[in-house]
Design an enzyme around this catalytic site. Structure first.
Site, short mmCIF file in Angstrom:
data_model
loop_
_atom_site.label_atom_id
_atom_site.label_comp_id
_atom_site.label_asym_id
_atom_site.label_seq_id
_atom_site.Cartn_x
_atom_site.Cartn_y
_atom_site.Cartn_z
N CYS A 133 28.43 46.04 47.53
CA CYS A 133 29.86 46.29 47.31
C CYS A 133 30.20 47.78 47.29
O CYS A 133 31.32 48.15 46.96
CB CYS A 133 30.30 45.66 46.00
SG CYS A 133 29.84 43.95 45.87
N HIS A 165 35.46 48.51 40.29
CA HIS A 165 35.05 47.43 41.21
C HIS A 165 35.23 46.12 40.44
O HIS A 165 34.71 45.97 39.33
CB HIS A 165 33.59 47.62 41.62
CG HIS A 165 33.01 46.39 42.26
ND1 HIS A 165 33.63 45.75 43.31
CD2 HIS A 165 31.89 45.66 41.97
CE1 HIS A 165 32.90 44.69 43.66
NE2 HIS A 165 31.86 44.61 42.86
N SER A 189 23.14 41.00 36.68
CA SER A 189 23.98 41.88 37.50
C SER A 189 25.14 42.47 36.67
O SER A 189 25.51 43.62 36.85
CB SER A 189 24.52 41.15 38.74
OG SER A 189 25.48 40.18 38.39
N GLU A 222 29.17 44.00 53.41
CA GLU A 222 27.95 43.29 53.05
C GLU A 222 27.79 42.10 53.98
O GLU A 222 26.71 41.52 54.07
CB GLU A 222 28.05 42.82 51.58
CG GLU A 222 26.86 42.07 51.03
CD GLU A 222 26.88 40.56 51.30
OE1 GLU A 222 25.93 39.89 50.93
OE2 GLU A 222 27.85 40.05 51.90
N1 CAA Z 1 37.80 29.87 27.37
C1 CAA Z 1 37.71 31.22 27.48
N2 CAA Z 1 36.56 31.86 27.83
C2 CAA Z 1 35.48 31.10 28.10
C3 CAA Z 1 35.51 29.69 28.00
C4 CAA Z 1 36.75 29.08 27.62
N3 CAA Z 1 36.86 27.75 27.51
N4 CAA Z 1 34.28 29.22 28.32
C5 CAA Z 1 33.50 30.30 28.61
N5 CAA Z 1 34.23 31.44 28.48
C6 CAA Z 1 33.79 32.81 28.72
C7 CAA Z 1 32.40 33.13 28.20
O1 CAA Z 1 32.43 33.41 26.82
C8 CAA Z 1 32.09 34.35 29.04
O2 CAA Z 1 32.76 35.47 28.53
P1 CAA Z 1 31.97 36.84 28.23
O3 CAA Z 1 31.32 37.24 29.52
O4 CAA Z 1 33.03 37.77 27.80
O5 CAA Z 1 30.96 36.51 27.18
C9 CAA Z 1 32.75 34.03 30.39
O6 CAA Z 1 33.70 32.99 30.12
C10 CAA Z 1 31.80 33.57 31.49
O7 CAA Z 1 31.04 32.52 30.96
P2 CAA Z 1 29.50 32.40 31.29
O8 CAA Z 1 28.82 33.71 31.03
O9 CAA Z 1 28.97 31.19 30.62
O10 CAA Z 1 29.60 32.16 32.86
P3 CAA Z 1 28.52 31.73 33.87
O11 CAA Z 1 27.18 31.69 33.29
O12 CAA Z 1 29.04 30.50 34.51
O13 CAA Z 1 28.52 32.93 34.98
C11 CAA Z 1 28.76 34.98 36.12
C12 CAA Z 1 29.32 34.06 35.01
C13 CAA Z 1 27.37 35.46 35.73
C14 CAA Z 1 29.67 36.19 36.27
C15 CAA Z 1 28.70 34.18 37.46
O14 CAA Z 1 29.98 33.83 37.85
C16 CAA Z 1 28.02 34.94 38.58
O15 CAA Z 1 26.81 34.90 38.74
N6 CAA Z 1 28.83 35.66 39.44
C17 CAA Z 1 28.29 36.41 40.57
C18 CAA Z 1 27.66 37.72 40.15
C19 CAA Z 1 28.66 38.80 39.82
O16 CAA Z 1 29.81 38.75 40.14
N7 CAA Z 1 28.16 39.85 39.14
C20 CAA Z 1 29.00 40.98 38.81
C21 CAA Z 1 28.21 42.26 38.78
S1 CAA Z 1 27.44 42.50 40.37
C22 CAA Z 1 28.66 43.19 41.32
O17 CAA Z 1 29.65 43.63 40.83
C23 CAA Z 1 28.46 43.27 42.78
C24 CAA Z 1 29.23 42.14 43.38
O18 CAA Z 1 30.42 42.22 43.60
C25 CAA Z 1 28.47 40.94 43.69
#
Ligand code: CAA
Length: 389
Positions: A113, A235, A203, A81
């Site tokens: 990916c 993945h 995503s 990518e």
């Molecule tokens: N202790 C334990 N767990 C906690 C916590 C704590 N103190 N605080 C929060 N969490 C948990 C939440 O409950 C949540 O768990 P669940 O998903 O099981 O509900 C997890 O931590 C993440 O919390 P948030 O959802 O609040 O996190 P966020 O809003 O900051 O973002 C994300 C998470 C969306 C993955 C972000 O990191 C992101 O945008 N990442 C990039 C996109 C990505 O990787 N997408 C994956 C699919 S796309 C793909 O696979 C292609 C690729 O490689 C890009």
């Protein structure tokens, strides 16, 4: 008679620096357990400007290619990518750096990916038609979202190199697979940007929906069900993502099998948890992690879910071979990961900003501390300067 074809050897490279995820969480005002448990990442590879997809791929491929094998590589399929040129394929730079025979075909494959999986399947089909051929498949990326973004904790980088041959040592690929394409804006990177644009939550939902779709289609095509599988490999943009994928299908298994599938998943996420996202290489680092840390025996059937945003999903399967341990150097990987140097959040931010600029200036990079065999020394006359030490 159909030739059995698949992965004969796997090499892996990630740079010598990492960032501790608990430290990053503290710096970003988050509870460390959000990153360590909620996202499921402990360490993240930090990519110095002296490494790019070409050098990382060369460092991974050189582990599996003897001089004799180099002369035999018929094709290089480079999934990425993070391409470094809008025209010229990174595979051409790689073939030159590795000293492959000019009698090779070298191209780049792009679909977020998913690129390495496309490469693997195209390579397998090619070898089925040309059983003497050996194909080098690469998945190499720098996963880069931006400082202080939600995606920051899901960055990382590195390269996986696989040799695809007939009668492979590690895994034979089943001929059947199930794939699915939809035009989805969950993650993309216009040519003027070095950081991905992403609709993060969306995503993750698309990932899970695609898994459901291709898993159902695969079962329909094959009449296989979950009982036919010893492990699932996902993945892993971050390890929690694959955990959610597995949870989606676990109820289809009996309690004993649920236990063994969960144990296999723990093994398959171990190395990814300490490297971070490799984008297209992540699925194959997870395979390597399963082979290194899991308790599998020859004959085991492994299921693979590949996902590339945008979006493409594929479920395919393969059978573990008796000499699979000979197809990779587990001790070298342990050493590579153990010898990495931890950088502070401030150092990581400096390195993040020091990447080769997106313009035409001549640049000489600070190569003094570079320990890798292949590295990037800078740019002259708008050409990247690759070096070997
Ligand atoms: N202790 C334990 N767990 C906690 C916590 C704590 N103190 N605080 C929060 N969490 C948990 C939440 O409950 C949540 O768990 P669940 O998903 O099981 O509900 C997890 O931590 C993440 O919390 P948030 O959802 O609040 O996190 P966020 O809003 O900051 O973002 C994300 C998470 C969306 C993955 C972000 O990191 C992101 O945008 N990442 C990039 C996109 C990505 O990787 N997408 C994956 C699919 S796309 C793909 O696979 C292609 C690729 O490689 C890009």
């Amino acid at each position: 008679m159909t030739v059995s074809v698949g992965i004969d050897k796997i090499g892996f490279y990630t740079p010598s620096l990492y960032l501790d995820m608990a430290e990053l969480a503290t710096a970003r005002g988050e509870d460390p357990n959000k990153y360590l448990i909620g996202i499921g990442q402990s360490k993240q590879a930090v990519i110095p400007p002296t490494q790019d997809i070409v050098t990382m791929a060369a460092n991974a491929a050189s582990q599996i290619l003897t001089p004799a094998l180099k002369a035999e590589v018929a094709m290089v399929l480079f999934g990425t990518e993070s391409g470094i040129d809008n025209s010229k394929a990174s595979a051409v730079y790689l073939a030159h750096l590795l000293g492959l025979s000019p009698k090779t075909r070298a191209i780049e494959v792009k679909q977020a990916c998913y690129g390495a999986t496309a490469g693997l399947q195209l390579a397998a089909d090619y070898v089925r038609v040309h059983p003497q051929a050996k194909v080098l498949v690469i998945g190499a990326d720098v996963a880069r979202y931006g400082l202080r973004t939600a995606g920051e904790v899901t960055q990382g980088g590195g390269a996986v190199a696989m040799l695809v041959t007939a009668d492979p040592q590690i895994l034979t690929l089943d001929m059947v697979s199930s794939y699915h394409t939809e035009d989805v804006m969950d993650f993309w990177r216009p040519t003027y940007r070095t950081e991905a644009l992403v609709d993060g939550k969306y995503s993750t939902n698309v990932y899970l929906d695609f898994f459901k779709t291709v898993w159902a289609d695969y079962q329909q095509q094959t009449n296989r069900t979950i009982v036919d599988f010893d492990a699932f490999v996902f993945h892993l943009p971050f390890t929690k993502m694959g955990r959610k994928g597995l949870r989606q299908i676990l109820p289809e298994a009996q309690p004993d099998q649920q236990k063994s599938l969960k144990a296999a998943f723990e093994a398959s996420q171990e190395d990814n948890r300490n490297v971070g996202n490799l984008y297209t290489g992540s699925l194959y680092l997870s395979l390597l992690s399963l082979l290194r840390h899991g308790q599998l025996t020859a004959g085991a059937r492994l299921g693979f879910f590949s996902y590339g945003s945008g979006a493409e999903g594929e479920f395919f399967s393969g059978i573990l071979q008796p000499n699979y341990q000979r197809g990779f150097d587990g001790a070298a990987l342990t050493t590579l990961l153990a010898q990495r140097k931890r950088v502070s959040v401030a150092e990581y931010e400096d390195i993040y900003r020091a990447q080769l600029s997106n313009d035409s200036r001549d640049v000489q990079l600070p190569v003094g501390e570079e320990v890798a065999q292949y590295y990037l020394a800078g740019r002259q006359n708008q050409q990247r300067q690759y070096r070997e030490q």
